[in-house]
Design a protein around this motif. Structure first.
Motif, mmCIF file in Angstrom:
data_model
loop_
_atom_site.group_PDB
_atom_site.id
_atom_site.type_symbol
_atom_site.label_atom_id
_atom_site.label_comp_id
_atom_site.label_asym_id
_atom_site.label_seq_id
_atom_site.Cartn_x
_atom_site.Cartn_y
_atom_site.Cartn_z
ATOM 1 N N ILE A 63 0.815 -1.274 0.104
ATOM 2 C CA ILE A 63 0.085 -0.232 0.048
ATOM 3 C C ILE A 63 0.851 1.227 -0.100
ATOM 4 O O ILE A 63 0.758 2.231 -0.946
ATOM 5 C CB ILE A 63 -1.115 -0.053 1.202
ATOM 6 C CG1 ILE A 63 -1.995 -1.159 0.817
ATOM 7 C CG2 ILE A 63 -1.730 1.272 1.413
ATOM 8 C CD1 ILE A 63 -2.735 -1.495 2.123
ATOM 9 N N LYS A 117 -5.163 -0.634 5.428
ATOM 10 C CA LYS A 117 -5.905 -1.663 5.084
ATOM 11 C C LYS A 117 -6.918 -2.209 6.148
ATOM 12 O O LYS A 117 -8.071 -2.633 5.967
ATOM 13 C CB LYS A 117 -4.678 -2.678 4.815
ATOM 14 C CG LYS A 117 -5.318 -3.988 4.081
ATOM 15 C CD LYS A 117 -4.338 -4.996 3.587
ATOM 16 C CE LYS A 117 -4.836 -6.107 3.040
ATOM 17 N NZ LYS A 117 -6.151 -6.832 3.519
ATOM 18 N N MET A 180 -9.029 0.779 -3.060
ATOM 19 C CA MET A 180 -8.984 -0.431 -2.097
ATOM 20 C C MET A 180 -10.183 -0.699 -1.471
ATOM 21 O O MET A 180 -10.530 -2.007 -1.690
ATOM 22 C CB MET A 180 -8.133 0.202 -0.926
ATOM 23 C CG MET A 180 -6.573 0.318 -1.164
ATOM 24 S SD MET A 180 -5.596 1.263 0.085
ATOM 25 C CE MET A 180 -5.670 -0.153 1.497
#
Lengths: 427, 245
Positions: A63, A117, A180
């Motif tokens: 990421i 995340k 995402m």
């Protein structure tokens, strides 16, 4: 006959003052070039400029790599992650920004990717729990993290510049977060249904912004938005009004030398004297305007600036130049009549022109000022002149429209001329 | 008829407590060479400015050749020529260009301007320098051109405010001789100067004024008939106090 003699006299005085003549033409030319060059950058998209950015990535993982890649790939920034061959850390970055060596620094903190995340996963789970029959959203744990990217800015950076940088960073972060979330949703749905839905996340977005410039003439947006096109009219007007200083000075000198007094003992009207000055200096003003326009057309492209587009054409341009010159010359006659010493006339003339320019939107556009300042700005003859030039250069208006828009310049010229004449005759 | 007739003239500048000219009465005969004398601040230049129409008095009347400034300004302007104290010329123009410009403003046609310019240039010894810029002239040459401008339209009355200030003996002599000649031909001359010996020689009439008021007026010959010079009378009447401060 008397008017011609008066005009001839003014021309003789003008052409024999080589230094004064040089200043009258050379200084405005330098002014318009310098201002167009200086103001060129703000007219360019920040993305074109590749602003150097100090960059520290303390995180690792896919990421944070994606964020780094987005910053690297973006057109807005030129990423600098080492100084003197040594990779920088956040302390060195702070020092460099604080010392003014760089304007912007970005720090991606350790754990950002994981924190991001975990939040995205939690949001995806929450969304799916709300959709699935019997799903319980209250069981979804919200991670106690607050991921952020540090943006360090040099205190001297301007507000508009900060806003642009902030917008650029927020844009690619939003895109990353959206991607995402969508990736998380599609992977969960694939797990649940055994089939992965296809989602096309166009980087351009779904709704496009179709930008056009509202001009009478079809004008390319790069023409309407370049530095030359905006700066030449503004600084041409500014320079033209500076004729107030030599003109007022010339009048004060005539008064102190006694030539005006001598004329007043002669069987002639002071109208001839004033009209002679008005037409001669008015012609100088017109020549100044045409010179600066020529500079925009021929010289500026040689300096890497855009060529001046003549907008609606030469005839409207000459008309506006004459009207603006008449207003500036009329004002100069009035200042030269009202003040008794060269010192007074020069200081008042200069300061009043600067004030009129500031109020009239020569430096800062009126549309970003407060309502009261906009109202005052619209009373400035320099604003009228600049708007008349903008009508030609940017709005592409025809001669008839321009004549109907620029009546106020003529009215101002006539009022100044008449008032000056009345004051002189009353003496 | 009087060339210039002044009655009860009063003029006070704004912000000044005392009038520059205070109830002044003057009669200047036609054809006179009239010397208007007084120390600095006596009111000479103010009086001349009012006579020439540059200043409007607070009260009183001025008649020039029997005409009033309020009703016959244009006609009076055609009859007078003023030589101001300053060199009221354009330095970056030649003498010819200056004469042409002022000649046109006086309402003369091109031919008259050319003829008169040539005549004056010759008489004042400037023919060879007529195309030189005035900034290259000496002080005396500029003074001559300053006078020439006032003579372009052959005025009936010539008014001179200290026309020979700061020039050498030769230029002064030339100017004074020329003025004497003009007066002999019938031109009325009103002349102010601080050169009392010069005034005594030139002027057939003089008046001495101070603090805006007339102290004495009459024929020069009568004033000095007691054996004392004009200089003596001037000091007697105006005192010895310095006035240049």
């Amino acid at each position: 006959m008397k008017l011609l003699a008066s005009i001839n006299k003014e021309w003789l005085l003008l052409i024999r003052d080589k230094g004064g003549l040089g200043i009258l033409f050379l200084m405005p030319m330098i002014l318009v070039i310098v201002m167009a060059l200086v103001q060129d950058a703000p007219f360019r998209d920040y993305q074109e400029q590749q602003i150097p950015v100090l960059f520290v990535n303390e995180d690792s993982g896919t990421i944070s790599d994606a964020i780094v890649a987005a910053i690297h790939n973006g057109k807005a920034f030129h990423v600098v992650d080492s100084l003197d061959g040594i990779p920088i850390d956040s302390t060195r970055l702070s020092k460099a920004i604080n010392a003014g060596e760089f304007q912007i620094g970005i720090v991606i903190h350790k754990g950002l990717g994981d924190d991001l995340k975990s939040i995205v996963d939690s949001q995806v789970d929450g969304m799916l729990a709300g959709l699935i029959p019997g799903g319980d959203t209250t069981k979804i744990e919200k991670p106690a993290v607050n991921p952020y990217i540090s943006l360090l800015l040099d205190p001297t950076t301007k507000h508009t510049f900060r806003s642009s940088i902030r917008s650029a960073i927020k844009q690619f972060l939003s895109e990353l977060e959206a991607k995402m979330i969508v990736d998380g949703l599609t992977s969960k749905l694939a797990e649940m249904t055994g089939k992965a839905p296809e989602v096309d996340l166009s980087s351009k977005g779904i709704v496009q912004l179709n930008e056009t410039t509202a001009t009478s003439k079809v004008m390319a947006s790069d023409v309407a938005n370049n530095s030359t096109q905006h700066n030449v009219p503004a600084w041409t007007v500014f320079a033209m009004f500076f004729i107030v200083i030599p003109l007022a000075g010339n009048m004060v000198r005539e008064r102190t030398a006694g030539t005006i007094i001598r004329l007043r003992t002669m069987p002639t009207s002071m109208f001839h004297f004033y009209a002679g000055k008005f037409s001669s200096y008015g012609t100088v003003g017109l020549a100044q305007a045409l010179l600066m326009i020529s500079v925009g057309f021929w010289v500026m492209p040689l300096l890497g600036l855009a060529r001046l587009d003549l907008g609606s054409g030469l005839l409207p341009l000459i008309y506006v130049s004459i009207a603006a010159s008449a207003a500036a010359t009329g004002y100069g006659l009035l200042v030269g009549t009202l003040f008794k010493t060269l010192h007074q006339a020069a200081i008042f003339g200069m300061v009043s022109v600067v004030i009129m320019a500031a109020l009239g939107g020569i430096w800062v556009p009126l549309y970003i000022m407060s309502d009261s300042m906009v109202f005052i700005g619209h009373l400035s003859p320099m604003n009228w002149a600049m708007e008349a030039f903008n009508d030609v250069f940017l709005r592409g208006d025809g001669l008839i429209d321009i004549i109907s828009h620029s009546w106020n310049l003529w009215l101002f010229a006539v009022i100044c001329f008449s008032f000056a004449l009345v004051v002189e005759n009353k003496r | 008829m009087e060339a210039i007739s002044i009655k009860g003239l009063l003029h006070q500048y704004k912000g000044v407590n005392t009038p520059a000219v205070n109830q002044l009465d003057l009669m200047i005969p036609k054809g006179a060479f009239y010397g208007l004398l007084g120390p600095n601040g006596a009111g000479k230049t103010t009086a001349i400015s009012i006579i020439s129409g540059i200043l409007k008095p607070n009260s009183g009347s001025v008649q020039v050749l029997g005409k009033d400034w309020n009703s016959d300004a244009k006609s009076i302007k055609q009859s007078i020529g003023l030589v101001p104290q300053e060199i009221a010329l354009y330095d970056t123009m030649t003498a010819t260009e200056n004469l042409k410009f002022f000649g046109t403003m006086l309402g003369l046609d091109s031919k008259s301007i050319r003829t008169k310019t040539d005549e004056l240039m010759k008489e004042f010894g400037l023919s060879e320098d007529k195309n030189k810029l005035l900034e290259n002239y000496s002080g005396g040459m500029k003074r001559r051109v300053n006078l020439m401008v006032a003579l372009m339209h052959d005025p009936e009355i010539l008014i001179l405010d200290e026309p020979t200030v700061g020039i050498d003996v030769h230029s002064r002599h030339m100017i004074n001789t020329y003025l004497k000649g003009l007066n002999e031909k019938g031109m009325t001359i009103l002349y102010t100067s601080h050169q009392l010996d010069e005034t005594e020689q030139l002027c057939d009439h003089v008046c001495i004024m101070d603090h805006g008021q007339l102290l004495v007026e009459g024929k020069t010959s009568e004033l000095v008939s007691d054996g004392h010079s004009l200089h003596h009378h001037f000091i007697e009447l105006t005192g010895k106090q310095l006035r240049d401060g």
